[in-house]
Design a protein around this motif. Structure first.
Motif, PDB file in Angstrom:
ATOM      1  N   GLN A   5       0.832  -1.194   0.000  1.00  0.00           N
ATOM      2  CA  GLN A   5       0.000   0.000   0.000  1.00  0.00           C
ATOM      3  C   GLN A   5       0.866   1.242   0.000  1.00  0.00           C
ATOM      4  OE1 GLN A   5      -2.423  -0.823   3.400  1.00  0.00           O
ATOM      5  NE2 GLN A   5      -0.951  -0.006   4.850  1.00  0.00           N
ATOM      6  N   TYR A   6       0.335   2.286  -0.585  1.00  0.00           N
ATOM      7  CA  TYR A   6       1.010   3.572  -0.583  1.00  0.00           C
ATOM      8  C   TYR A   6      -0.037   4.658  -0.767  1.00  0.00           C
ATOM      9  CZ  TYR A   6       0.722   3.301  -5.712  1.00  0.00           C
ATOM     10  OH  TYR A   6       0.276   3.196  -7.004  1.00  0.00           O
ATOM     11  N   ALA A   7       0.383   5.876  -0.507  1.00  0.00           N
ATOM     12  CA  ALA A   7      -0.514   7.020  -0.655  1.00  0.00           C
ATOM     13  C   ALA A   7       0.256   8.156  -1.293  1.00  0.00           C
ATOM     14  CB  ALA A   7      -1.070   7.448   0.705  1.00  0.00           C
ATOM     15  N   ARG A  61       0.593   2.036   8.481  1.00  0.00           N
ATOM     16  CA  ARG A  61      -0.809   2.020   8.071  1.00  0.00           C
ATOM     17  C   ARG A  61      -1.023   3.169   7.084  1.00  0.00           C
ATOM     18  NH1 ARG A  61      -1.345   2.454  13.545  1.00  0.00           N
ATOM     19  NH2 ARG A  61      -2.368   4.444  13.165  1.00  0.00           N
ATOM     20  N   VAL A  62      -2.094   3.100   6.336  1.00  0.00           N
ATOM     21  CA  VAL A  62      -2.412   4.151   5.372  1.00  0.00           C
ATOM     22  C   VAL A  62      -2.499   5.509   6.054  1.00  0.00           C
ATOM     23  CG1 VAL A  62      -4.202   5.040   3.826  1.00  0.00           C
ATOM     24  CG2 VAL A  62      -3.516   2.645   3.696  1.00  0.00           C
ATOM     25  N   GLU A  64      -0.974   6.561   8.619  1.00  0.00           N
ATOM     26  CA  GLU A  64       0.371   7.031   8.950  1.00  0.00           C
ATOM     27  C   GLU A  64       1.085   7.534   7.697  1.00  0.00           C
ATOM     28  OE1 GLU A  64       1.566   4.234  12.730  1.00  0.00           O
ATOM     29  OE2 GLU A  64       1.508   3.278  10.740  1.00  0.00           O
ATOM     30  N   GLN A  65       0.903   6.851   6.573  1.00  0.00           N
ATOM     31  CA  GLN A  65       1.479   7.331   5.321  1.00  0.00           C
ATOM     32  C   GLN A  65       0.888   8.689   4.942  1.00  0.00           C
ATOM     33  OE1 GLN A  65       0.589   3.971   2.750  1.00  0.00           O
ATOM     34  NE2 GLN A  65       2.668   3.173   2.978  1.00  0.00           N
ATOM     35  N   VAL A  66      -0.428   8.807   5.044  1.00  0.00           N
ATOM     36  CA  VAL A  66      -1.098  10.064   4.722  1.00  0.00           C
ATOM     37  C   VAL A  66      -0.625  11.177   5.655  1.00  0.00           C
ATOM     38  CG1 VAL A  66      -3.342  11.241   4.716  1.00  0.00           C
ATOM     39  CG2 VAL A  66      -3.102   8.987   3.649  1.00  0.00           C
ATOM     40  N   ALA A  67      -0.481  10.886   6.939  1.00  0.00           N
ATOM     41  CA  ALA A  67      -0.020  11.895   7.903  1.00  0.00           C
ATOM     42  C   ALA A  67       1.365  12.419   7.522  1.00  0.00           C
ATOM     43  CB  ALA A  67       0.002  11.317   9.319  1.00  0.00           C
ATOM     44  N   ARG A  68       2.241  11.545   7.057  1.00  0.00           N
ATOM     45  CA  ARG A  68       3.582  11.994   6.639  1.00  0.00           C
ATOM     46  C   ARG A  68       3.505  12.908   5.423  1.00  0.00           C
ATOM     47  NH1 ARG A  68       7.953   7.388   8.207  1.00  0.00           N
ATOM     48  NH2 ARG A  68       7.223   7.205  10.340  1.00  0.00           N
ATOM     49  N   ILE A  69       2.620  12.602   4.522  1.00  0.00           N
ATOM     50  CA  ILE A  69       2.434  13.454   3.345  1.00  0.00           C
ATOM     51  C   ILE A  69       1.912  14.824   3.769  1.00  0.00           C
ATOM     52  CG2 ILE A  69       1.021  13.756   1.262  1.00  0.00           C
ATOM     53  CD1 ILE A  69       1.138  10.624   1.014  1.00  0.00           C
ATOM     54  N   TRP A 127      -7.608   1.819   8.974  1.00  0.00           N
ATOM     55  CA  TRP A 127      -7.050   3.163   8.888  1.00  0.00           C
ATOM     56  C   TRP A 127      -8.172   4.185   8.964  1.00  0.00           C
ATOM     57  CZ3 TRP A 127      -8.012   6.175   4.381  1.00  0.00           C
ATOM     58  CH2 TRP A 127      -8.562   5.478   3.307  1.00  0.00           C
ATOM     59  N   HIS A 128      -7.809   5.407   9.263  1.00  0.00           N
ATOM     60  CA  HIS A 128      -8.779   6.498   9.336  1.00  0.00           C
ATOM     61  C   HIS A 128      -8.082   7.796   8.917  1.00  0.00           C
ATOM     62  CE1 HIS A 128      -6.600   7.268  13.049  1.00  0.00           C
ATOM     63  NE2 HIS A 128      -7.117   8.464  13.034  1.00  0.00           N
ATOM     64  N   LEU A 129      -8.880   8.810   8.637  1.00  0.00           N
ATOM     65  CA  LEU A 129      -8.328  10.121   8.313  1.00  0.00           C
ATOM     66  C   LEU A 129      -8.591  11.058   9.477  1.00  0.00           C
ATOM     67  CD1 LEU A 129      -9.370  10.483   4.570  1.00  0.00           C
ATOM     68  CD2 LEU A 129      -7.185   9.720   5.520  1.00  0.00           C
TER      69      LEU A 129
END
Length: 158
Positions: A5-7, A61-62, A64-69, A127-129
């Motif tokens: 997975q990636y974002a 997790r997704v 966490e990837q989104v948070a880094r972005i 995952w959540h946003l």
């Protein structure tokens, strides 16, 4: 189960190049696509220019990837929002998107066994946003697109 997975957050346009977007934002992308660029078959030819900030770090997790972005983009929110609005007025086929891509049963991906309590591997399935991410998406007018694929050999051709 194997999970890959990636974002990424992307600005895309039919007429404004990724280099032009980077110049406006003062932020270099991690990846780009060039509209109409030639690639070896059977890859698709990109329909848009695209400027991307990407997180492909395994074991996250997704969310966490989104948070880094979003951490990387947050200082540029106003500029991104202005550029996304400008791109959106080009022809309605441009704008901003937060993309999540998940491939399950991908043999080249990391193994995740949620029933194995002996490992400290994170649960990659949930995952959540956060409110911060939702606020960023609202401010930039970005869409959320989530693609999930079952790569099990029997289903990979579907």
């Amino acid at each position: 189960m194997h999970v890959n997975q990636y974002a990424y957050f992307a600005l895309f346009s039919r007429s404004t190049s990724a280099a032009e977007m980077a110049a406006v934002l003062g932020l270099e992308p991690d990846e780009i696509t060039v509209r109409g660029s030639r690639r070896t078959a059977p890859n698709a030819i990109p329909a848009d220019h695209c400027w991307k900030i990407v997180c492909r770090e395994p074991g996250l997790r997704v969310d966490e990837q989104v948070a880094r972005i979003i951490e990387r983009l947050a200082p540029h929110t106003a500029a991104i929002a202005a550029l996304a609005r400008s791109l959106d007025t080009e022809n309605g086929r441009s704008g901003a998107v937060l993309e999540v891509v998940r491939c399950f049963n991908d043999r080249g991906a990391e193994q995740h066994d949620p029933s194995d309590a002996t490992t400290e591997a994170p649960n990659l399935f949930g995952w959540h946003l956060s409110r911060e991410v939702l606020d960023f998406l609202q401010a930039t007018g970005a869409a959320l697109d989530v693609d999930e694929y079952d790569m099990t050999p029997d289903h990979a051709e579907d």
